[in-house]
Design a protein around this motif. Structure first.
Motif, PDB file in Angstrom:
ATOM      1  N   UNK A   1      33.152  45.463  42.944  1.00 27.04           N
ATOM      2  CA  UNK A   1      33.751  44.640  43.989  1.00 27.04           C
ATOM      3  C   UNK A   1      34.503  43.547  43.313  1.00 27.04           C
ATOM      4  N   UNK A   2      35.460  43.030  44.151  1.00 24.56           N
ATOM      5  CA  UNK A   2      36.352  41.942  43.842  1.00 24.56           C
ATOM      6  C   UNK A   2      36.098  40.406  44.666  1.00 24.56           C
ATOM      7  N   UNK A   3      36.218  39.469  43.469  1.00 19.80           N
ATOM      8  CA  UNK A   3      36.122  38.170  44.284  1.00 19.80           C
ATOM      9  C   UNK A   3      37.574  37.609  43.962  1.00 19.80           C
ATOM     10  N   UNK A   4      37.936  36.575  45.034  1.00 18.53           N
ATOM     11  CA  UNK A   4      38.869  35.788  44.808  1.00 18.53           C
ATOM     12  C   UNK A   4      38.471  34.408  44.386  1.00 18.53           C
ATOM     13  N   UNK A   5      38.877  34.327  43.305  1.00 14.50           N
ATOM     14  CA  UNK A   5      38.371  32.661  42.502  1.00 14.50           C
ATOM     15  C   UNK A   5      39.727  31.952  42.224  1.00 14.50           C
ATOM     16  N   UNK A   6      39.262  30.510  41.816  1.00 16.43           N
ATOM     17  CA  UNK A   6      40.363  29.744  41.277  1.00 16.43           C
ATOM     18  C   UNK A   6      41.150  30.205  40.359  1.00 16.43           C
ATOM     19  N   UNK A   7      42.240  30.013  40.381  1.00 14.37           N
ATOM     20  CA  UNK A   7      43.387  30.321  38.866  1.00 14.37           C
ATOM     21  C   UNK A   7      42.967  29.769  37.756  1.00 14.37           C
ATOM     22  N   UNK A   8      42.230  28.680  38.018  1.00  6.83           N
ATOM     23  CA  UNK A   8      42.015  27.854  36.596  1.00  6.83           C
ATOM     24  C   UNK A   8      40.657  28.230  36.114  1.00  6.83           C
ATOM     25  N   UNK A   9      40.001  29.225  36.551  1.00  7.38           N
ATOM     26  CA  UNK A   9      38.564  29.711  36.126  1.00  7.38           C
ATOM     27  C   UNK A   9      38.972  30.756  34.991  1.00  7.38           C
TER      28      UNK A   9
ATOM     29  N   UNK B   1      41.938  37.492  40.983  1.00 10.33           N
ATOM     30  CA  UNK B   1      41.144  38.460  41.289  1.00 10.33           C
ATOM     31  C   UNK B   1      40.087  38.752  40.162  1.00 10.33           C
ATOM     32  N   UNK B   2      39.080  38.887  40.492  1.00 15.92           N
ATOM     33  CA  UNK B   2      37.674  39.211  39.550  1.00 15.92           C
ATOM     34  C   UNK B   2      37.162  40.420  39.922  1.00 15.92           C
ATOM     35  N   UNK B   3      37.384  41.421  39.012  1.00 20.99           N
ATOM     36  CA  UNK B   3      36.633  42.593  39.429  1.00 20.99           C
ATOM     37  C   UNK B   3      35.289  42.642  38.790  1.00 20.99           C
ATOM     38  N   UNK B   4      34.280  42.855  39.920  1.00 24.39           N
ATOM     39  CA  UNK B   4      32.952  42.761  39.108  1.00 24.39           C
ATOM     40  C   UNK B   4      32.011  43.870  39.249  1.00 24.39           C
ATOM     41  N   UNK B   5      31.019  44.133  38.729  1.00 25.75           N
ATOM     42  CA  UNK B   5      30.200  45.442  38.571  1.00 25.75           C
ATOM     43  C   UNK B   5      28.639  44.997  39.124  1.00 25.75           C
TER      44      UNK B   5
ATOM     45  N   UNK C   1      36.826  39.453  49.707  1.00 24.66           N
ATOM     46  CA  UNK C   1      36.799  38.718  48.477  1.00 24.66           C
ATOM     47  C   UNK C   1      36.635  37.432  48.428  1.00 24.66           C
ATOM     48  N   UNK C   2      37.547  36.716  49.344  1.00 22.21           N
ATOM     49  CA  UNK C   2      37.561  35.338  49.365  1.00 22.21           C
ATOM     50  C   UNK C   2      36.128  34.650  49.750  1.00 22.21           C
ATOM     51  N   UNK C   3      35.207  35.549  50.321  1.00 20.28           N
ATOM     52  CA  UNK C   3      34.171  34.866  50.589  1.00 20.28           C
ATOM     53  C   UNK C   3      32.905  35.297  49.575  1.00 20.28           C
ATOM     54  N   UNK C   4      33.301  35.470  48.408  1.00 19.87           N
ATOM     55  CA  UNK C   4      32.394  35.704  47.186  1.00 19.87           C
ATOM     56  C   UNK C   4      32.977  34.359  46.219  1.00 19.87           C
TER      57      UNK C   4
END
Length: 376
Positions: free
Chosen positions: A339-347, A329-333, A296-299
Motif C-alpha cells: 500500500x502507498x502513503x503520501x508523506x512529507x518530502x523531507x522525510x 510516495x512511500x510504498x509499504x508492505x 494514501x494521504x490519509x496514512x
C-alpha cells in the motif's frame, strides 16, 4: 445552449456466431444546460460510443437522446446543432487554418462577412489569429488542436462534444490545453460533453463526472464527491492518483470495539480498530469479509502526528520510497498487501526498515466483497 438527456440508451453490436456485444448498457444521464460533463473510464467502457450516438454518428439500438427536450434519434447529425472535436483533429491538409475553420459555415451558405467575423473571433479566443494563413502541416500538435476546437466554436452550437481531444499531445501541452478548454467553457458558457480515459483531466475539468466501466455507469457526481465518497470499489480505485489503498479482510468484534483484520496468516498482518462511524456502517458485516479502503494521504508516519492513536496505528515494512518533489510516495508492505502513503518530502526512510503509520480512520471506507458497493 442546451440540456442533453439520455434515457435507457444502449448500443448493441451483432455478434454473428457469438453473442451480441453491448457496448453501452441502458444508460440514464442528464447533462444540464451550460454544464461541463466528463465521461471517464478505461478503454472499451462505452464512453466514446455514447458521444457518437449523441452526435448521430452511431445508430441507437435502444433508448433515446434528447436535446432541449426534443428526441433526436432520427435527426441527421448536421441538423442536431452540435459540434464535435475529434481525437485526431480531422483537419483538411490542403486548406489553410482559416478555410478549415470556415468550411462548415461555407457549406451552410453563411454570408462572407459573417464567416470572417466568426472565424476571427474564434481565432482571437484561441490565440491563433497569426496562424490563419498556414496549413496544418506547418502547425504543432497543440496548434492543430486549437484549430479543431475553433472549427467547432464558429458553429455556435447548442452542444460541444469532445472525444479525447488531448490524447495526442505531450504531457506539458496536455496540461496547457486542458486549462485552455476550461477557460473556453467559462467564456462561452456552453454545454460541453468531454470524453477521456485520464482521471486527472476528469477531476480538473468537469463540473460533474460520469465514471463508466464495462458499458455501465458506476457513479455520477462532482469531482470531490467522487474522490471523497466513492460508491463502489471501482470508483475508489479509478479516481485518484495514486489510487485508494484496498485491503481484503474480515470485521471482528472485540468487546465494545470493531476491528478490521487483514486476510494474512503472518504475524505482521494488519489489524486496526474502526472509529464509531465506520463501526456503525460495518455492523451488518461482523465476521464477514469486507474490503477496507483508505487514500494514501490519509496514512501518516506516526513521527509526524501529534499524539497518534494506537488503535489506528499499524506496523509496516518500507518497500520503496519515491520522491516527487513536494511530497514522497512511500510504498509499504503489510504482510499481505502493498500500500502507498503520501508523506512529507523531507522525510527519509531506509528500504526494508519497519515503521509505524497511523490511519485517519474518519476518512476510511468499507466495501461489500460481493457487490463491491460502499457500506453506508
Amino acid at each position: 445552449m442546451a440540456t442533453v438527456t439520455l434515457e435507457k440508451l444502449a448500443k448493441v453490436y451483432p455478434g454473428g456466431k457469438d453473442a451480441d456485444v453491448r457496448a453501452v448498457n441502458s444508460v440514464d444521464l442528464t447533462i444540464n444546460d451550460r454544464e461541463f460533463m466528463v465521461l471517464v473510464g478505461p478503454s472499451g467502457c462505452g464512453k466514446s460510443t455514447i458521444l457518437r450516438m449523441i452526435a448521430g454518428l452511431e445508430d441507437i439500438s435502444e433508448g433515446t437522446v434528447s436535446i432541449d427536450g426534443k428526441v433526436v434519434n432520427d435527426v441527421l447529425p448536421k441538423n442536431r446543432d452540435i459540434a464535435m472535436v475529434f481525437q485526431n483533429y480531422a483537419l483538411y491538409p490542403h486548406m489553410t487554418v482559416f478555410d478549415n475553420m470556415a468550411f462548415g459555415l461555407k457549406l451552410r451558405k453563411f454570408p462572407k462577412d459573417e464567416i470572417n467575423k466568426r472565424v476571427n473571433e474564434a481565432a482571437a479566443i484561441l490565440g491563433i489569429g497569426a496562424l490563419l494563413h498556414r496549413k496544418p502541416k506547418a502547425l504543432s500538435g497543440g496548434q492543430r488542436q486549437r484549430v479543431a476546437v475553433g472549427r467547432a466554436i464558429v458553429r455556435h452550437p447548442k452542444v460541444f462534444l469532445l472525444d479525447e481531444p488531448l490524447s495526442n499531445l505531450d504531457a506539458k501541452m496536455r496540461v496547457s490545453m486542458r486549462t485552455e478548454i476550461s477557460k473556453l467553457h467559462a467564456r462561452l458558457a456552453a454545454t460541453m460533453i468531454y470524453v477521456t480515459h485520464d482521471q486527472t483531466e476528469a477531476m480538473t475539468m468537469g463540473d460533474r463526472i460520469t465514471v463508466m466501466k464495462d458499458a455501465n455507469i458506476m457513479q455520477v457526481a462532482k469531482p470531490l464527491e467522487l474522490y471523497n465518497h466513492p460508491e463502489n470499489v471501482f470508483v475508489a480505485s479509478f479516481i485518484g492518483s495514486p489510487p485508494m489503498n484496498l485491503f481484503k479482510g474480515t470485521l471482528k468484534r472485540e468487546g465494545n470495539n470493531v476491528l478490521f483484520v487483514e486476510d494474512n496468516s503472518s504475524e505482521t498482518r494488519l489489524v486496526v480498530h474502526l472509529d464509531d462511524n465506520l463501526a456503525r456502517k460495518g455492523e451488518s458485516h461482523i465476521n464477514k469479509p469486507v474490503t477496507f479502503g483508505i487514500r494514501p494521504e490519509d496514512i501518516n508516519d506516526t513521527l509526524t502526528v501529534a499524539s497518534p492513536d494506537p488503535r489506528y496505528t499499524v506496523d509496516a515494512r518500507v518497500e520503496i520510497s519515491e520522491p516527487m518533489g513536494s511530497e514522497t510516495y512511500l510504498y509499504l508492505d503489510s504482510g499481505a498487501n502493498s500500500f502507498i502513503a503520501r508523506v512529507r518530502s523531507t522525510d527519509r526512510f531506509e528500504i526494508n526498515s519497519r515503521i509505524k503509520v497511523t490511519f485517519a480512520m474518519e476518512r476510511a471506507h468499507l466495501f461489500d466483497v460481493e457487490t463491491e458497493n460502499v457500506l453506508k
